[in-house]
Design an enzyme around this catalytic site. Structure first.
Site, short mmCIF file in Angstrom:
data_model
loop_
_atom_site.label_atom_id
_atom_site.label_comp_id
_atom_site.label_asym_id
_atom_site.label_seq_id
_atom_site.Cartn_x
_atom_site.Cartn_y
_atom_site.Cartn_z
N GLU A 134 -14.63 -11.64 -26.82
CA GLU A 134 -16.03 -11.40 -27.21
C GLU A 134 -16.58 -12.54 -28.06
O GLU A 134 -17.72 -12.95 -27.89
CB GLU A 134 -16.17 -10.07 -27.94
CG GLU A 134 -15.81 -8.85 -27.11
CD GLU A 134 -16.48 -8.78 -25.75
OE1 GLU A 134 -17.63 -9.24 -25.60
OE2 GLU A 134 -15.85 -8.27 -24.81
N HIS A 137 -17.86 -15.44 -26.09
CA HIS A 137 -19.23 -15.27 -25.57
C HIS A 137 -20.25 -15.84 -26.56
O HIS A 137 -21.28 -16.39 -26.15
CB HIS A 137 -19.56 -13.78 -25.36
CG HIS A 137 -19.08 -13.23 -24.07
ND1 HIS A 137 -19.54 -13.65 -22.84
CD2 HIS A 137 -18.17 -12.26 -23.81
CE1 HIS A 137 -18.95 -12.97 -21.89
NE2 HIS A 137 -18.10 -12.11 -22.44
#
Length: 174
Positions: A134, A137
Site C-alpha cells: 500500500e 502506491h
C-alpha cells in the site's frame, strides 16, 4: 460510499502522493477514511491506498487478515531486517494478475491515525507485505514493477489489455 477503483494505466497511480496536513484531519476526513474502508471490503481487498480511488494523498487503509483495521496517514516504513519473504501479491488496480514479490519480512510502520496521533508499530509477515504494498502506491509504484523480468514478460499482454480498457473507459467518460 463505495469509490470506483482506478485501474492500471490511470495517471494518478504513477504520481507521488502529497502528505496530509494535520489541519485536514477532521470529521469529514474521517468519513472519507470510513468510505475507503467500505470500498476496500466491498471489493474484497485487504488494503486500499487513496491514489487507487483517484485521491493523490498519503493515506491507506488495511486489514491484517485477523480483522484488525488500520487507517494510515503519512506513513513511514523502515525495514527492521535484511530477511525477506516472497509472497504472491495481487492488486485491485491490476485485476486478475497475481505474482510473487520479495519484500522485507519485518518493518517499523510510523504513521498518524485518524485523529492525528502518532502511531508506531512493528509489522511482520502478511501485515508487512500489505503495508509495504500500500505504501508503494503512495510513491506511484505498482507491485508489477517489483517482479522479475521473466514474470513481467509473461503478463505483458494482460497488462496491455488492462491499459487499453482503462483508456477506452476514460475516453468514453470525456
Amino acid at each position: 460510499m463505495v469509490y470506483k477503483i482506478k485501474k492500471y494505466g490511470e495517471d494518478v497511480l504513477k504520481q507521488i502522493a502529497k502528505e496530509v496536513e494535520l489541519s485536514e484531519i477532521n470529521d469529514e476526513f474521517r468519513q472519507f477514511l470510513d468510505d475507503m474502508v467500505e470500498t476496500m471490503y466491498e471489493t474484497d481487498g485487504v488494503g486500499l491506498a487513496a491514489p487507487q480511488i483517484g485521491v493523490s494523498k498519503r493515506i491507506f487503509v488495511c486489514d491484517d487478515g485477523n480483522g484488525v483495521l488500520r487507517k494510515v496517514i503519512n506513513p513511514i516504513i523502515v525495514p527492521l531486517t535484511e530477511e525477506t519473504q516472497e509472497f504472491e501479491e495481487g492488486c485491485l488496480s491490476v485485476p486478475g494478475i497475481y505474482k510473487k514479490v520479495e519484500r522485507p519480512k519485518r518493518v517499523l510502520l510510523k504513521y498518524l491515525n485518524e485523529y492525528g496521533k502518532e502511531v508506531e508499530e512493528i509489522a511482520e509477515n502478511f501485515l508487512a507485505v500489505v503495508v509495504q504494498h500500500e505504501n508503494d502506491h503512495l510513491d506511484g509504484i505498482l507491485f508489477i514493477e517489483k517482479i522479475s523480468p521473466m514474470a513481467k514478460r509473461l503478463i505483458a499482454k494482460k497488462l496491455a489489455n488492462i491499459k487499453k480498457e482503462t483508456k477506452r473507459i476514460k475516453e468514453e467518460n470525456e
